[in-house]
Motif scaffolding. Structure first.
Motif, PDB file in Angstrom:
ATOM      1  N   MET A 231       0.820  -1.206   0.000  1.00  0.00           N
ATOM      2  CA  MET A 231       0.000   0.000   0.000  1.00  0.00           C
ATOM      3  C   MET A 231       0.854   1.257   0.000  1.00  0.00           C
ATOM      4  N   LYS A 232       1.912   1.232   0.797  1.00  0.00           N
ATOM      5  CA  LYS A 232       2.738   2.425   0.948  1.00  0.00           C
ATOM      6  C   LYS A 232       3.530   2.727  -0.324  1.00  0.00           C
ATOM      7  N   ASN A 233       4.017   1.683  -0.971  1.00  0.00           N
ATOM      8  CA  ASN A 233       4.837   1.864  -2.171  1.00  0.00           C
ATOM      9  C   ASN A 233       4.039   1.790  -3.464  1.00  0.00           C
ATOM     10  N   LEU A 234       2.787   1.258  -3.340  1.00  0.00           N
ATOM     11  CA  LEU A 234       1.947   1.024  -4.515  1.00  0.00           C
ATOM     12  C   LEU A 234       2.698   0.233  -5.574  1.00  0.00           C
ATOM     13  N   THR A 235       3.411  -0.790  -5.125  1.00  0.00           N
ATOM     14  CA  THR A 235       4.162  -1.652  -6.037  1.00  0.00           C
ATOM     15  C   THR A 235       3.929  -3.095  -5.657  1.00  0.00           C
ATOM     16  N   LYS A 236       4.002  -3.963  -6.616  1.00  0.00           N
ATOM     17  CA  LYS A 236       3.830  -5.391  -6.383  1.00  0.00           C
ATOM     18  C   LYS A 236       5.167  -6.018  -5.984  1.00  0.00           C
ATOM     19  N   ILE A 237       5.096  -7.015  -5.111  1.00  0.00           N
ATOM     20  CA  ILE A 237       6.281  -7.792  -4.782  1.00  0.00           C
ATOM     21  C   ILE A 237       6.307  -8.964  -5.761  1.00  0.00           C
TER      22      ILE A 237
END
Length: 402
Positions: A231-237
């Protein structure tokens, strides 16, 4: 054992011998339920079964009662009633036996004859003030339904493995831990009447339940932490080499931490496992409630942070949608995100906080049982059934890391 062997020998030409035997497994055969003094109570074997005889003694008349000091093999219920009994034909009876004194670890029984003896405790039946038949049935049904959906979730993740990610791995292990914990709990309570008398088995099951539930909570924390990062980075792992190393590290954390807690707890208090419910004994509950309280606090803080991020992002999206005049579709999206966010509160285990407040409220107890037995149902609903409905929204994909 305190027996007047000198007086007995005087009645037998100056010679007498006594044989004392203790049986460690006989209590599972001569079950305490065969003590039929009261029908509306639960009966628990509180000592090993012992047998006393006078071999090759013609006159076995006792001039004074025989006293036995027995070590307790189960935890005493302050509301329970202890009875000194002996085996007569096909049942335990009290005739000629009485309880002299007792403390937390030992009891002294006195009998006017020799036989096979035991100490039995009677407590209020489970359907009494400590249990509600409706809640018991609701609990059983709810846990069974939750097990079905946990199994369906694992099956779905196994079949739809085309794009696995670290977050999915965390949820898979969460489902596995919850499935094993709830299944073992359901079976233990179902056969509690037979298991309770076997102290070693009862203690082992309590230790396994301790491990599986703690493991589930650790995976809830891992899932909450990964969701917050997404949520904080708005990026997928993503499933790359770095993610592979992270996956292995998370597996170690997810199972090593609860194993360490159980190991240390068992080492510090070896007799802490195996209560009347085949769970942790009263003074030993800190080994479960302590880690759980810490994780619930951390997950609640993470959820609040996630909620703030969601509200902020949705506010920005709403203002942009008004400018381009597409409020209807964005409204549906906001409702969908709000619904999933509330369900996420349960998936992350935050609803377990209700467990600290259910003692005096049947309504809260029912809500607590329902929400936490249905974690698997909510996981299946969010990550399996509704997953594709919002796949075109980059925000929600990033938020849930699907």
């Amino acid at each position: 054992m305190d027996i007047d062997l000198i007086q007995i020998s005087k009645n037998n030409n100056g010679s007498a011998a006594v044989a004392f035997m203790s049986y460690t497994n006989l209590s599972s055969i001569l079950h305490p339920s065969l003590f039929n003094q009261t029908n509306d109570t639960v009966k628990t074997m509180m000592s090993a079964v012992i047998s006393v005889t006078l071999p090759r003694t013609a006159n076995q008349t006792l001039t004074t009662p025989v006293n036995f000091t027995m070590k307790h093999i189960a935890e005493i219920d302050p509301k329970g009633t202890l009875s000194c009994v002996y085996w007569k034909n096909t049942e335990w009876v009290e005739d000629g036996c009485s309880l002299l004194q007792t403390n937390n670890s030992h009891s002294v029984c006195s009998c006017v004859h020799l036989s096979t003896f035991a100490l039995i405790m009677q407590t209020e039946a489970l359907a009494g003030e400590d249990s509600d038949p409706v809640i018991d049935v609701l609990d059983t049904v709810a846990v069974a339904v939750g097990l079905v959906f946990l199994s369906l979730t694992l099956l779905t993740f196994a079949l739809c493995h085309r794009n696995p990610r670290v977050t999915n791995t965390a949820r898979i292990n969460l489902c596995i831990s919850l499935l094993l914990a709830h299944l073992l709990f359901l079976l233990t309570q179902k056969f509690l009447h037979n298991i309770r008398s076997q102290q070693l088995l009862c203690a082992v099951l309590a230790g396994m339940l301790h491990f599986f539930f703690l493991s589930a909570f650790v995976w809830m924390f891992i899932d909450a932490a990964l969701l917050f990062i997404s949520m904080k980075n708005l990026t997928k792992i993503r499933s790359n080499e770095k993610a592979g190393l992270l996956w292995k590290l998370l597996v170690v954390i997810g199972y090593a931490v609860p194993l360490f807690v159980v190991g240390v707890s068992a080492g510090v208090v070896p007799g802490g496992y195996g209560s009347e419910r085949c769970w942790l004994k009263t003074g030993f509950l800190w080994s479960f409630l302590g880690p759980v309280a810490f994780i619930l606090t951390a997950n609640t803080i993470l959820f609040i942070c996630i909620l703030i991020i969601i509200i902020s992002t949705l506010t920005n999206m709403k203002s942009k949608s008004l400018k381009i005049k597409r409020p209807e579709s964005e409204h549906r999206f906001i409702v969908s995100v709000a619904l999933k966010t509330m369900i996420q509160f349960i998936i992350l285990g935050c609803s377990w906080i209700l467990g600290f407040f259910t003692q005096d409220s049947k309504a809260l107890e029912i809500i607590f049982l329902f929400l936490n037995s249905q974690q698997g149902t909510f996981i299946f609903l969010v990550y399996c059934v509704l997953n594709q409905e919002v796949s075109h929204h980059r925000f929600y994909l990033s938020a849930m890391a699907n």
